[in-house]
Design an enzyme around this catalytic site. Structure first.
Site, short mmCIF file in Angstrom:
data_model
loop_
_atom_site.label_atom_id
_atom_site.label_comp_id
_atom_site.label_asym_id
_atom_site.label_seq_id
_atom_site.Cartn_x
_atom_site.Cartn_y
_atom_site.Cartn_z
CG ASP A 98 9.99 4.30 3.07
OD1 ASP A 98 9.93 5.14 3.31
OD2 ASP A 98 8.79 3.07 3.66
CB ALA A 110 5.36 1.45 -0.24
CB ILE A 148 -7.55 -2.07 6.03
CG1 ILE A 148 -7.05 -2.69 6.59
CG2 ILE A 148 -9.62 -2.42 6.82
CD1 ILE A 148 -6.31 -2.33 7.91
CD GLN A 166 -1.64 -2.96 -3.91
OE1 GLN A 166 -2.78 -3.06 -4.11
NE2 GLN A 166 -1.06 -3.58 -4.52
#
Lengths: 367, 252
Positions: free
Chosen positions: B157, B21, B17, B19
């Site tokens: 992150d 990081a 579905i 790509q």
């Protein structure tokens, strides 16, 4: 007025050819370059002259000595730029100089040259942000439209993307710049500073085979490099380290050579840089990467970035040492763009500053 | 060896579905096709990275992500449940979350709408489909991050693309804010790490959503209320961390 989805380009083509002189000297490179913007919107580099202050192996460049170097060479470098472009100072439309960021004393000596020329020939003065100069030159040379920019040099390490007339910093180093990390390690190994310490690390790394374990420090889209420098320096005290790169006797196989250390340092640090760039690309949804700055001419970094970009179905744009390493032409390019938007400064405002972030500049020439 | 591993089989039967990081994300199922949907996150081999470095990083990150998710689940933080782990292959199977990314729900400064296939006119506010205001959403974010930090998990992150809003089963109650992508997370009790986590989010807000300062202020407000007595020390440290970015103006 038709309501367009994309805002129109604020930059109009000039009515007659425009010429700009750019003078750069924020670190140990003194550069002068002349660019021409033609009425059809094209740009031509007329000249790009540079002189580098090279220190003996094991030594960095000090601000005072670097400023002296710039003062000594300013006349010749500017003169050479003019003569190889075949123009005289009175043909210029504006004079552009680096306002910052950089080392204070070298910046001041260059600003002084720019002020003097602008008074002597009655030309408008344009102050340029060094980082924006790199980005604009990279865009001009490679033709990248709206790339994620990795700006890697001796003083800066930033992942940048354009948004709403500003180059926003998505990620950057939390301590030292990547070029600083490489250069300082070159000094530990006593590698030559000619043509640059980073170049000599790159050549040494080609013979490296063993990957030593180093910290890997990415924090979100930021990186931290000072700990890696400490760790790699510690390997030079390791009992397996052979400064000459040769085994002491035939069974002496478990050794670490300077080439191995250069190789390991590059692999680790560049992996981190490629990773944060990839993170920014994924976050923004961009498929183009542009590498600028002195470390940007490292071919291993360009290769790694190229592989990453291909894995994402994108592409990488990079330039060679003429435009990657600090130069005058990039200051002329960014300065002339500002000049065309009317962003000149009076003599009284022609200051320079050591601290001048990329995102403080109003990028009025882009939509 | 001709035989393919169980993980490879799972991926082969799944649909790619996106790509992200560092990984490719697939939708599939652990049982036969059509079973309960599972999200597979495959950290494929990064060709640009040295193989040894790549293997070490991948293994540590998959295991670390699974560990962090489990810890969050035990402490009641809204995160996807863990369904399968294969650290050597770099594969992690987690609960499928039906919802929208917070990044898409907030106004962005992006100019070219290349990836915004949604391409609807600007006046349509995507947040309207949820019974929550922008301030309400900011509060949800603050509370969820505080719950995570109280469990001593550092996300590593935090961005608005790593948060999802899941509609609740009944239409009148508040939707759930789900934190996703624990790829860079780790365990820490230090004020420093929590402050850096918040700072990463602040920077992500500023770079993705222009004029977001008041929005981030409400995130912090809700976060502070939930953190209780840990908050004053954290707030001071956050101020310190903000000063650390390089070449900031030295005025004031």
């Amino acid at each position: 007025m038709p309501a367009l989805l994309l805002p129109s380009n604020p930059l109009r083509n000039p009515e007659h050819p425009l010429l700009a002189l750019g003078i750069e000297g924020s670190a140990n490179k003194l550069g002068a370059g002349i660019i021409k913007h033609a009425p059809d919107g094209s740009s031509t580099v007329l000249s790009n002259v540079r002189h580098t202050y090279i220190t003996p192996p094991g030594e960095g460049f000090q601000p005072r000595d670097t400023a002296l170097h710039h003062r000594k060479w300013a006349f010749k470098v500017v003169h050479d730029a003019l003569s190889s472009a075949g123009i005289s100072l009175s043909d210029l439309d504006c004079i552009c100089y680096t306002k910052g960021p950089g080392m204070g004393a070298p910046l001041q000596s260059v600003a002084l040259v720019a002020r003097t020329l602008c008074l002597l020939y009655d030309k408008p003065l344009v102050a340029v942000n060094h980082c924006v100069g790199h980005i604009e030159m990279g865009r001009e040379i490679t033709g990248a439209k709206n790339p994620v920019v990795l700006y890697v040099s001796g003083g800066n390490t930033q992942v940048i993307a354009y948004s709403r007339q500003c180059y926003r910093i998505f990620g950057e180093t939390l301590d030292i710049a990547v070029g600083n990390c490489l250069d300082r390690f070159a000094r530990v190994l006593n590698l030559s500073n000619n043509p640059s310490p980073g170049f000599n690390i790159e050549q040494k790394a080609k013979n490296g085979k063993r990957l030593v374990s180093l910290p890997y420090a990415t924090k979100g889209m930021d990186v931290s490099l000072s700990g890696i420098l400490t760790a790699i320096e510690a390997y030079t005290q390791d009992k397996r380290f052979r400064p000459d790169g040769l085994p002491k006797f035939t069974e002496d196989q478990d050794i670490i050579t300077p080439a191995d250390l250069c190789f390991s340092l590059q692999e680790t640090v560049f992996s981190m840089l490629v990773e944060i760039t990839e993170r920014a690309m994924a976050h923004i949804g961009s498929k183009e990467v542009l590498i600028v700055g002195g470390v940007g001419c490292n071919e291993r970094l360009q290769d790694m970035m190229g592989i990453m970009a291909r894995e994402r179905g994108g592409q990488v744009f990079a330039t060679d040492e003429r435009f990657c390493i600090d130069n005058g032409i990039m200051i002329a390019q960014a300065g002339l763009l500002s000049y065309r938007m009317g962003m000149t400064i009076p003599l009284t405002k022609s200051t320079c500053t050591q601290r001048f972030r990329t995102d403080e500049v109003h990028v009025s020439w882009r939509a | 060896m001709a035989s393919i591993s169980a993980s490879e089989k799972l991926l082969a039967s799944s649909r790619l579905i996106s790509q992200g990081a560092e990984a490719k994300v697939y939708k599939g199922s652990l049982t036969a096709a059509g079973g309960v949907p599972v999200l597979f996150k495959h950290r494929f081999k990064k060709q640009y990275r040295h193989p040894t470095l790549d293997a070490t990083l991948t293994k540590a990150r998959v295991a670390g992500e699974a560990r962090a998710l489990l810890r969050c689940l035990r402490s009641g933080v809204n995160v996807p449940g863990v369904r399968m782990v294969d650290a050597a292959e770099g594969l992690l199977g987690i609960e499928w979350i039906d919802g929208s990314s917070v990044k898409r729900l907030l106004p962005s400064g992006a100019q070219d709408g290349e990836e915004d296939q949604g391409g609807v006119a600007d006046d349509h506010n995507p947040l309207d489909t949820f019974p929550v205001s922008v301030v309400g959403l900011m509060r949800l974010i603050g509370v969820e991050i505080a719950k995570m930090h109280l469990a001593d998990i550092i996300h590593g992150d935090l961005t608005t693309s790593n948060m999802m809003l899941r509609p609740s089963s009944s239409s009148d109650t508040q939707p759930d804010l789900v934190l996703i992508d624990f790829g860079l997370s780790y365990h820490s009790t230090l004020v420093e790490d929590k402050a850096v986590d918040l700072y990463v989010l602040e920077r992500a807000f500023a770079s993705t959503h222009p004029d977001s300062e008041p929005m981030f202020a409400s995130v912090l407000e809700a976060y502070g209320a939930k953190m209780g007595k840990e908050w004053p020390a954290l707030r001071r440290r956050l101020d310190d961390v903000r000063l650390r970015g390089r070449k900031r103006s030295m005025v004031g």
